[in-house]
Motif scaffolding. Structure first.
Motif, PDB file in Angstrom:
ATOM      1  N   ARG A 248       6.487   3.810  14.487  1.00 30.11           N
ATOM      2  CA  ARG A 248       6.848   5.203  14.770  1.00 30.11           C
ATOM      3  C   ARG A 248       7.965   5.730  13.873  1.00 30.11           C
ATOM      4  O   ARG A 248       8.296   6.916  13.934  1.00 30.11           O
ATOM      5  N   GLU A 249       8.563   4.843  13.049  1.00 30.77           N
ATOM      6  CA  GLU A 249       9.692   5.267  12.208  1.00 30.77           C
ATOM      7  C   GLU A 249       9.325   5.434  10.740  1.00 30.77           C
ATOM      8  O   GLU A 249      10.198   5.675   9.909  1.00 30.77           O
ATOM      9  N   LEU A 250       8.043   5.308  10.412  1.00 26.66           N
ATOM     10  CA  LEU A 250       7.651   5.454   9.010  1.00 26.66           C
ATOM     11  C   LEU A 250       7.607   6.935   8.635  1.00 26.66           C
ATOM     12  O   LEU A 250       6.710   7.667   9.029  1.00 26.66           O
ATOM     13  N   THR A 251       8.587   7.359   7.882  1.00 25.30           N
ATOM     14  CA  THR A 251       8.651   8.708   7.350  1.00 25.30           C
ATOM     15  C   THR A 251       8.551   8.619   5.830  1.00 25.30           C
ATOM     16  O   THR A 251       8.733   7.536   5.255  1.00 25.30           O
ATOM     17  N   PRO A 252       8.272   9.705   5.144  1.00 24.56           N
ATOM     18  CA  PRO A 252       8.259   9.654   3.676  1.00 24.56           C
ATOM     19  C   PRO A 252       9.583   9.132   3.103  1.00 24.56           C
ATOM     20  O   PRO A 252       9.594   8.384   2.121  1.00 24.56           O
ATOM     21  N   GLU A 253      10.688   9.513   3.745  1.00 27.53           N
ATOM     22  CA  GLU A 253      11.993   9.056   3.275  1.00 27.53           C
ATOM     23  C   GLU A 253      12.152   7.550   3.477  1.00 27.53           C
ATOM     24  O   GLU A 253      12.670   6.839   2.599  1.00 27.53           O
ATOM     25  N   ARG A 254      11.694   7.040   4.632  1.00 24.68           N
ATOM     26  CA  ARG A 254      11.786   5.601   4.897  1.00 24.68           C
ATOM     27  C   ARG A 254      10.880   4.834   3.937  1.00 24.68           C
ATOM     28  O   ARG A 254      11.248   3.771   3.433  1.00 24.68           O
ATOM     29  N   ALA A 255       9.692   5.374   3.689  1.00 20.94           N
ATOM     30  CA  ALA A 255       8.776   4.716   2.758  1.00 20.94           C
ATOM     31  C   ALA A 255       9.377   4.646   1.362  1.00 20.94           C
ATOM     32  O   ALA A 255       9.284   3.622   0.672  1.00 20.94           O
ATOM     33  N   ALA A 256      10.021   5.732   0.939  1.00 20.38           N
ATOM     34  CA  ALA A 256      10.648   5.750  -0.382  1.00 20.38           C
ATOM     35  C   ALA A 256      11.770   4.722  -0.468  1.00 20.38           C
ATOM     36  O   ALA A 256      11.921   4.030  -1.485  1.00 20.38           O
ATOM     37  N   ALA A 257      12.549   4.602   0.609  1.00 19.16           N
ATOM     38  CA  ALA A 257      13.642   3.633   0.627  1.00 19.16           C
ATOM     39  C   ALA A 257      13.114   2.204   0.570  1.00 19.16           C
ATOM     40  O   ALA A 257      13.693   1.337  -0.108  1.00 19.16           O
ATOM     41  N   HIS A 264       6.415  -4.495  -1.997  1.00 20.00           N
ATOM     42  CA  HIS A 264       5.030  -4.355  -2.423  1.00 20.00           C
ATOM     43  C   HIS A 264       4.139  -4.017  -1.233  1.00 20.00           C
ATOM     44  O   HIS A 264       3.068  -3.449  -1.387  1.00 20.00           O
ATOM     45  N   ARG A 265       4.637  -4.414  -0.044  1.00 20.65           N
ATOM     46  CA  ARG A 265       3.861  -4.244   1.189  1.00 20.65           C
ATOM     47  C   ARG A 265       4.837  -3.975   2.325  1.00 20.65           C
ATOM     48  O   ARG A 265       5.921  -4.556   2.370  1.00 20.65           O
ATOM     49  N   VAL A 266       4.429  -3.123   3.268  1.00 23.27           N
ATOM     50  CA  VAL A 266       5.220  -2.852   4.458  1.00 23.27           C
ATOM     51  C   VAL A 266       4.372  -3.188   5.677  1.00 23.27           C
ATOM     52  O   VAL A 266       3.239  -2.709   5.811  1.00 23.27           O
ATOM     53  N   VAL A 267       4.913  -4.038   6.542  1.00 19.57           N
ATOM     54  CA  VAL A 267       4.248  -4.362   7.800  1.00 19.57           C
ATOM     55  C   VAL A 267       4.787  -3.432   8.875  1.00 19.57           C
ATOM     56  O   VAL A 267       5.981  -3.459   9.183  1.00 19.57           O
ATOM     57  N   LEU A 268       3.921  -2.612   9.429  1.00 23.27           N
ATOM     58  CA  LEU A 268       4.309  -1.684  10.477  1.00 23.27           C
ATOM     59  C   LEU A 268       4.140  -2.363  11.829  1.00 23.27           C
ATOM     60  O   LEU A 268       3.124  -3.004  12.094  1.00 23.27           O
ATOM     61  N   GLN A 269       5.147  -2.216  12.677  1.00 19.78           N
ATOM     62  CA  GLN A 269       5.173  -2.926  13.955  1.00 19.78           C
ATOM     63  C   GLN A 269       5.217  -1.935  15.102  1.00 19.78           C
ATOM     64  O   GLN A 269       6.075  -1.049  15.139  1.00 19.78           O
ATOM     65  N   ALA A 270       4.287  -2.091  16.045  1.00 14.94           N
ATOM     66  CA  ALA A 270       4.279  -1.259  17.240  1.00 14.94           C
ATOM     67  C   ALA A 270       5.359  -1.746  18.194  1.00 14.94           C
ATOM     68  O   ALA A 270       5.616  -2.946  18.300  1.00 14.94           O
ATOM     69  N   GLY A 271       6.001  -0.817  18.867  1.00 10.34           N
ATOM     70  CA  GLY A 271       7.030  -1.157  19.837  1.00 10.34           C
ATOM     71  C   GLY A 271       6.526  -0.997  21.255  1.00 10.34           C
ATOM     72  O   GLY A 271       5.480  -1.537  21.622  1.00 10.34           O
ATOM     73  N   LYS A 281      -3.317   4.050  18.289  1.00 12.27           N
ATOM     74  CA  LYS A 281      -4.328   4.553  17.362  1.00 12.27           C
ATOM     75  C   LYS A 281      -3.908   5.893  16.766  1.00 12.27           C
ATOM     76  O   LYS A 281      -4.100   6.143  15.571  1.00 12.27           O
ATOM     77  N   ASP A 282      -3.309   6.756  17.590  1.00  9.02           N
ATOM     78  CA  ASP A 282      -2.807   8.032  17.083  1.00  9.02           C
ATOM     79  C   ASP A 282      -1.713   7.810  16.039  1.00  9.02           C
ATOM     80  O   ASP A 282      -1.675   8.487  15.000  1.00  9.02           O
ATOM     81  N   LEU A 283      -0.822   6.852  16.301  1.00  6.27           N
ATOM     82  CA  LEU A 283       0.236   6.551  15.349  1.00  6.27           C
ATOM     83  C   LEU A 283      -0.329   5.967  14.056  1.00  6.27           C
ATOM     84  O   LEU A 283       0.152   6.274  12.962  1.00  6.27           O
ATOM     85  N   MET A 284      -1.362   5.140  14.166  1.00  4.57           N
ATOM     86  CA  MET A 284      -2.012   4.624  12.961  1.00  4.57           C
ATOM     87  C   MET A 284      -2.552   5.764  12.106  1.00  4.57           C
ATOM     88  O   MET A 284      -2.379   5.783  10.880  1.00  4.57           O
ATOM     89  N   GLU A 285      -3.218   6.704  12.747  1.00  3.52           N
ATOM     90  CA  GLU A 285      -3.787   7.833  12.019  1.00  3.52           C
ATOM     91  C   GLU A 285      -2.686   8.674  11.382  1.00  3.52           C
ATOM     92  O   GLU A 285      -2.825   9.133  10.241  1.00  3.52           O
ATOM     93  N   TRP A 286      -1.592   8.875  12.116  1.00  2.00           N
ATOM     94  CA  TRP A 286      -0.472   9.654  11.577  1.00  2.00           C
ATOM     95  C   TRP A 286       0.120   8.976  10.350  1.00  2.00           C
ATOM     96  O   TRP A 286       0.393   9.608   9.335  1.00  2.00           O
ATOM     97  N   CYS A 287       0.308   7.658  10.434  1.00  3.33           N
ATOM     98  CA  CYS A 287       0.869   6.910   9.306  1.00  3.33           C
ATOM     99  C   CYS A 287      -0.090   6.937   8.115  1.00  3.33           C
ATOM    100  O   CYS A 287       0.337   7.069   6.962  1.00  3.33           O
ATOM    101  N   ALA A 288      -1.386   6.800   8.404  1.00  2.00           N
ATOM    102  CA  ALA A 288      -2.357   6.812   7.322  1.00  2.00           C
ATOM    103  C   ALA A 288      -2.360   8.145   6.588  1.00  2.00           C
ATOM    104  O   ALA A 288      -2.484   8.197   5.363  1.00  2.00           O
TER     105      ALA A 288
END
Length: 291
Positions: A248-257, A264-271, A281-288
């Motif tokens: 839920r914290e993946l933003t364009p700014e966080r991705a850039a950082a 090379h890879r970011v593992v996204l973790q559900a809380g 599933k909604d969060l997956m779609e939002w991140c995608a």
């Protein structure tokens, strides 16, 4: 950067075949690079060990929570997906005999079409390691030798097979087939938060997954990995770095950082939302859509 997604660690959902299948298929449809599954062979009711990835020093998951074997779960998901990668994060290497692990991993890799990635660590829970019959104090040396054994058994050693005469493991003329899809074997990444883990990644790994660190300490450990690779005559630029971020914290700014940090890879973790599949599933779609 590639984006992977971790299955929830513990809880009834991860042993519900319909739930995990729908999670995996949705992740694949959203274009995630891989599914990541963590491991604990056993949990311990009363432990003096300190969990290194929380301020409390305690693991939030209850000892009675279902925690499936990662390779068995990934095998199940391999049969239900077609393209998404399958990764451990992390497999506790000292708990596994490397000769048996080499066969298990190669079999899964071949049957999934070369989709397996092993991220391995040495473990932090002394009582768990001892329950697996392993001396906690020597688990680092054991892990180094285990990686060497895996590489030997996955290599093309010819009809004479592979030999090994080490501190913990010995064999002669060992033939391990099928071999993994890639000629050099299943990729082995090193997970951990210590200088020893960073050095192990530089010396022996195909990548490094720093756990529970950020900022200056993250930069320091990546630097240690790269210097160790150079010292061993390896190309540090060929070693992948995998970092983590809450879903839920993946933003364009966080991705850039994360990219600037060398990911090379970011593992996204559900809380907390992991118990609600539709929300995940909604969060997956939002991140995608956002990446």
């Amino acid at each position: 950067m590639d984006y992977a997604i971790a299955l929830p660690f513990g809880g009834p959902s991860v042993v519900d075949p319909e739930w995990v299948t729908e999670f995996a298929l949705h992740a694949e449809a959203c274009g995630f690079e891989s599914l990541v599954v963590a491991e604990h062979s056993v949990m311990v009711g009363e432990s003096a060990s300190v969990y290194p990835y929380s301020a409390s020093g305690r693991l939030a998951v209850a000892g009675t929570s279902p925690i499936p074997d990662p390779l068995e779960l990934l095998s199940f998901l391999a049969a239900r997906t077609r393209t998404i990668g399958l990764a451990t994060g992390a497999l506790i290497l000292p708990h596994h005999h490397p000769v048996v692990l080499a066969k298990r991993a190669a079999t899964l890799d071949v049957l999934s079409g070369g989709r397996l990635r092993l991220c391995v660590g040495v473990g932090w829970l002394r009582e768990e390691t001892e329950a697996c019959g392993v001396d906690f104090a020597t688990r680092g040396r054991r892990a180094d030798e285990q990686i060497a054994v895996l590489r030997k058994l996955w290599a093309d050693s010819g009809p004479g097979g592979a030999d090994h005469d080490g501190e913990f493991f010995r064999f002669r003329g060992a033939l391990c087939h099928p071999r993994p899809v890639r000629p050099w074997g299943v990729p082995v990444h090193i997970g951990g938060h210590s200088v020893a883990a960073a050095r192990r990644a530089g010396r022996l790994g195909d990548g490094f997954q720093p756990l529970g660190v950020s900022g200056a300490e993250l930069r320091r450990l990546i630097g240690v990995m790269r210097r160790e690779a150079e010292r061993c005559g390896r190309d540090p630029g060929a070693l992948e770095v995998t970092l983590s971020c809450p879903l839920r914290e993946l933003t364009p700014e966080r991705a850039a950082a994360l990219a600037v940090a060398g990911a090379h890879r970011v593992v996204l973790q559900a809380g907390d939302e992991a118990s609600d599949l539709e929300k995940v599933k909604d969060l997956m779609e939002w991140c995608a859509a956002a990446r």
